[in-house]
Design a protein around this motif. Structure first.
Motif, short mmCIF file in Angstrom:
data_model
loop_
_atom_site.label_atom_id
_atom_site.label_comp_id
_atom_site.label_asym_id
_atom_site.label_seq_id
_atom_site.Cartn_x
_atom_site.Cartn_y
_atom_site.Cartn_z
N HIS A 6 0.87 10.23 4.89
CA HIS A 6 -0.28 9.49 4.36
C HIS A 6 0.20 8.18 3.78
CE1 HIS A 6 -3.29 13.06 3.82
NE2 HIS A 6 -3.15 12.69 5.07
N ILE A 7 -0.69 7.21 3.79
CA ILE A 7 -0.41 5.90 3.24
C ILE A 7 -1.18 5.76 1.93
CG2 ILE A 7 -0.52 3.40 3.59
CD1 ILE A 7 -0.79 4.00 6.63
N ALA A 8 -0.45 5.52 0.86
CA ALA A 8 -1.09 5.33 -0.45
C ALA A 8 -1.65 3.91 -0.53
CB ALA A 8 -0.08 5.56 -1.57
N LYS A 9 -2.50 3.69 -1.50
CA LYS A 9 -3.12 2.38 -1.70
C LYS A 9 -2.07 1.29 -1.92
CE LYS A 9 -6.79 0.15 -4.35
NZ LYS A 9 -7.86 0.36 -5.33
N ASP A 10 -0.95 1.67 -2.57
CA ASP A 10 0.11 0.69 -2.83
C ASP A 10 1.03 0.47 -1.63
OD1 ASP A 10 1.74 2.96 -2.77
OD2 ASP A 10 2.20 2.93 -4.92
N GLY A 11 0.72 1.09 -0.48
CA GLY A 11 1.51 0.89 0.74
C GLY A 11 2.58 1.95 0.94
N ARG A 12 2.85 2.73 -0.05
CA ARG A 12 3.87 3.77 0.05
C ARG A 12 3.41 4.82 1.07
NH1 ARG A 12 3.11 8.32 -3.08
NH2 ARG A 12 1.47 7.27 -4.25
N ILE A 13 4.35 5.26 1.91
CA ILE A 13 4.08 6.30 2.90
C ILE A 13 4.82 7.55 2.46
CG2 ILE A 13 4.33 7.01 5.31
CD1 ILE A 13 4.11 4.07 6.11
N ALA A 17 -7.17 15.49 -6.64
CA ALA A 17 -5.75 15.45 -6.27
C ALA A 17 -5.51 14.49 -5.12
CB ALA A 17 -5.27 16.85 -5.91
N ALA A 18 -6.41 14.44 -4.16
CA ALA A 18 -6.26 13.50 -3.04
C ALA A 18 -6.33 12.07 -3.54
CB ALA A 18 -7.34 13.75 -1.98
N CYS A 19 -7.27 11.82 -4.43
CA CYS A 19 -7.40 10.47 -4.99
C CYS A 19 -6.14 10.09 -5.76
CB CYS A 19 -8.62 10.39 -5.92
SG CYS A 19 -10.19 10.69 -5.06
N SER A 20 -5.66 11.00 -6.57
CA SER A 20 -4.48 10.73 -7.40
C SER A 20 -3.23 10.51 -6.54
CB SER A 20 -4.26 11.90 -8.35
OG SER A 20 -3.11 11.70 -9.11
N SER A 21 -3.03 11.33 -5.53
CA SER A 21 -1.81 11.22 -4.72
C SER A 21 -1.76 9.93 -3.92
CB SER A 21 -1.66 12.42 -3.78
OG SER A 21 -2.64 12.39 -2.76
N MET A 22 -2.95 9.42 -3.53
CA MET A 22 -2.97 8.20 -2.73
C MET A 22 -3.34 6.96 -3.53
SD MET A 22 -4.37 9.44 0.96
CE MET A 22 -5.43 10.80 0.55
N GLY A 23 -3.79 7.14 -4.76
CA GLY A 23 -4.09 6.00 -5.61
C GLY A 23 -5.44 5.34 -5.35
N TYR A 24 -6.31 6.01 -4.62
CA TYR A 24 -7.64 5.49 -4.33
C TYR A 24 -8.68 6.16 -5.23
CZ TYR A 24 -5.87 3.62 0.11
OH TYR A 24 -5.18 2.92 1.07
N THR A 25 -9.77 5.49 -5.45
CA THR A 25 -10.90 6.15 -6.09
C THR A 25 -11.57 7.04 -5.03
OG1 THR A 25 -12.54 4.47 -5.49
CG2 THR A 25 -11.34 4.13 -7.57
N ARG A 26 -12.39 7.96 -5.47
CA ARG A 26 -13.11 8.83 -4.54
C ARG A 26 -14.00 7.98 -3.62
NH1 ARG A 26 -14.69 12.91 -7.72
NH2 ARG A 26 -13.10 14.26 -6.88
N GLU A 27 -14.65 6.98 -4.19
CA GLU A 27 -15.53 6.12 -3.39
C GLU A 27 -14.74 5.36 -2.33
OE1 GLU A 27 -15.54 6.25 -6.81
OE2 GLU A 27 -17.31 7.53 -6.85
#
Length: 175
Positions: free
Chosen positions: A157-164, A109-119
């Motif tokens: 939180h800041i998502a990978k796409d820059g969205r806060i 869920a953390a990965c999905s909400s922020m758009g990052y891979t677990r790594e």
């Protein structure tokens, strides 16, 4: 020194593999190492075996080694795997953070909400994903966490796409 006693204690599903592995060890005089189930007092236990074969003068094979009951370790491992499975699939974002603020675990869920891979997340710090959390405030946050044991607060939180986006953080101290 009666191998049929041992074979009689093997879990029925283990017998074919045990015979195959023992024969291979005896034929090639290669060390034997295996993990298998045995039945003890009607209950299944896990055994880890280590032995070295030795050819005797009469052509038979003698194994010198040890059998270790690893049932407790297997149960603990299974429990940890169930916990890992539940944590990975929890609907809420879960992050584990070490003493330096490095993210050491991130669930699906953390990965999905922020758009990052677990790594990717596990190569980041809380300072990378929270624009309001500074390194300067980290030491005081650790003291507060240790004293209180648990805290809840709002953050971003800041998502990978820059969205806060806003988040509600519930944190627990584990020392």
């Amino acid at each position: 020194n009666n191998p049929s006693l041992l074979i009689g204690l093997l879990h029925p599903d283990e017998v074919p593999g045990f015979h195959k592995d023992i024969q291979n060890s005896a034929q090639h005089l290669k060390p034997y190492h295996a993990v298998f189930r045995m039945l003890k007092d009607g209950e299944c236990i896990w055994i880890e075996a280590h032995s070295n074969p030795e050819r005797l003068e009469d052509g038979s094979t003698l194994w010198n080694g040890v059998f270790l009951d690893i049932t407790a370790q297997r149960k603990e491992r299974e429990s940890l795997l169930r916990t890992q499975f539940a944590m990975d699939r929890a609907r809420d974002s879960i992050l584990w953070v070490d003493e330096g603020g490095c993210i050491v675990y991130a669930n699906d869920a953390a990965c999905s909400s922020m758009g990052y891979t677990r790594e990717e997340l596990m190569s980041m710090t809380v300072f990378d994903i929270d624009p309001d959390f500074t390194r300067e405030g980290w030491e005081q946050h650790k003291v507060d966490m240790e004293n209180l044991g648990a805290m809840s607060f709002e953050g971003r939180h800041i998502a990978k796409d820059g969205r806060i986006f806003p988040v509600e953080i519930s944190s627990n101290y584990f020392g």
